[in-house]
Design a protein around this motif. Structure first.
Motif, PDB file in Angstrom:
ATOM      1  N   LYS A  94       0.828  -1.213   0.000  1.00  0.00           N
ATOM      2  CA  LYS A  94       0.000   0.000   0.000  1.00  0.00           C
ATOM      3  C   LYS A  94       0.864   1.264   0.000  1.00  0.00           C
ATOM      4  O   LYS A  94       1.838   1.359   0.754  1.00  0.00           O
ATOM      5  CB  LYS A  94      -0.932   0.016   1.213  1.00  0.00           C
ATOM      6  N   GLU A  98       1.226   0.274  -6.391  1.00  0.00           N
ATOM      7  CA  GLU A  98      -0.196   0.248  -6.708  1.00  0.00           C
ATOM      8  C   GLU A  98      -0.333   0.388  -8.218  1.00  0.00           C
ATOM      9  O   GLU A  98       0.388   1.164  -8.836  1.00  0.00           O
ATOM     10  CB  GLU A  98      -0.926   1.381  -5.984  1.00  0.00           C
ATOM     11  N   TYR A 220      -3.427  -2.744  -4.572  1.00  0.00           N
ATOM     12  CA  TYR A 220      -2.121  -3.103  -4.024  1.00  0.00           C
ATOM     13  C   TYR A 220      -2.142  -4.544  -3.507  1.00  0.00           C
ATOM     14  O   TYR A 220      -3.211  -5.131  -3.297  1.00  0.00           O
ATOM     15  CB  TYR A 220      -1.696  -2.136  -2.912  1.00  0.00           C
TER      16      TYR A 220
END
Length: 255
Positions: A94, A98, A220
């Motif tokens: 994260k 992504e 993600y």
């Protein structure tokens, strides 16, 4: 001179194709370093409390970075029992890695035994803003030790989540033996899953709205090894510990 020119052109074309092929790689991690690449990954730790105790599934493990390591070119997540507590590891990309759409390939070896739950999955990068299930969830691979020889591939959406109908349960007799390659093709219109080159499930919604297909935005990665819980348990065989989940590599290429 003519032959030389033809050879030169051929070399240039090969070089161009090579560069094009290389440029298609969105993300790749072979875990060949001494330590986890923190430019790509972050640790998730604790038991999920106070906001998501048991990580939303009544899981028993406490996550700690101490149970995530790199060994012989592999990512290794180990689950253990210490006293009356269970520990394991979880990582995610994260805010670091992504992306939207691609061919995802992961080579991994599942942990096994009653109560164990290894998973390779993805969440919408906007989860902090919209929450779950509005974020969407792509379960690239889930295995639960209480169901030997079985693989789950699932999608969670606002229209169907939790015990989602957007799921396929596949019997694979050798899933516990060695490494397998899990591939996911994620496009604007469908998501398909295969294992060792064999297609197991394709998800194509009836409607392309945020309720049925919240997959037209960046996502993600998450990799973890859970213990017990609503899906992995509830019974846990303590004789299986330590249990290890191995990931050889993860690669994403453009479609």
């Amino acid at each position: 001179m003519k032959n030389f020119k033809i050879s030169s052109i051929a070399i240039l074309l090969i070089a161009a194709n090579t560069l094009t092929s290389c440029s298609k790689v969105i993300f790749k991690d072979t875990f060949n370093k001494d330590q986890l690449n923190m430019d790509n990954w972050s640790y998730e730790e604790g038991d999920g409390c106070p906001d998501l105790c048991g990580w939303g599934n009544a899981e028993r493990q406490i996550y700690s970075r101490d149970f995530v390591e790199l060994e012989n070119g592999k990512l290794v997540i180990t689950a253990v029992k210490d006293g009356d507590k269970y520990y394991s590891g979880k990582i995610n990309t994260k805010d670091k890695v992504e992306f939207k759409y691609g061919n995802i390939e992961i080579r991994a070896k599942v942990a096994t035994g009653q109560g164990i739950w290894p998973a390779l999955w993805m969440l919408g990068a906007d989860i902090s803003e919209v929450g779950w299930p509005a974020s969407g969830e792509i379960d690239l691979m889930e295995y639960v030790g209480k169901e030997p020889h079985t693989l789950y591939t699932s999608l969670h959406t606002p229209a169907s989540h939790g015990e989602t109908i957007n799921s396929k349960k596949t019997t694979l007799r050798d899933i516990e033996e060695g490494y397998h390659i899990y591939r996911t093709e994620w496009t604007e219109d469908h998501i398909s899953f295969s294992v060792d080159g064999n297609l197991v499930y394709t998800f194509t919604p009836e409607n392309y709205d945020e309720k049925e297909y919240p997959f037209r935005k960046p996502f993600y990665f998450l990799i973890n090894l859970a213990v017990g819980g609503n899906f992995g348990g509830p019974e846990v065989d303590d004789a299986i510990f330590p249990a290890k989940f191995y990931v050889d590599y993860i690669k994403v290429t453009k479609l």
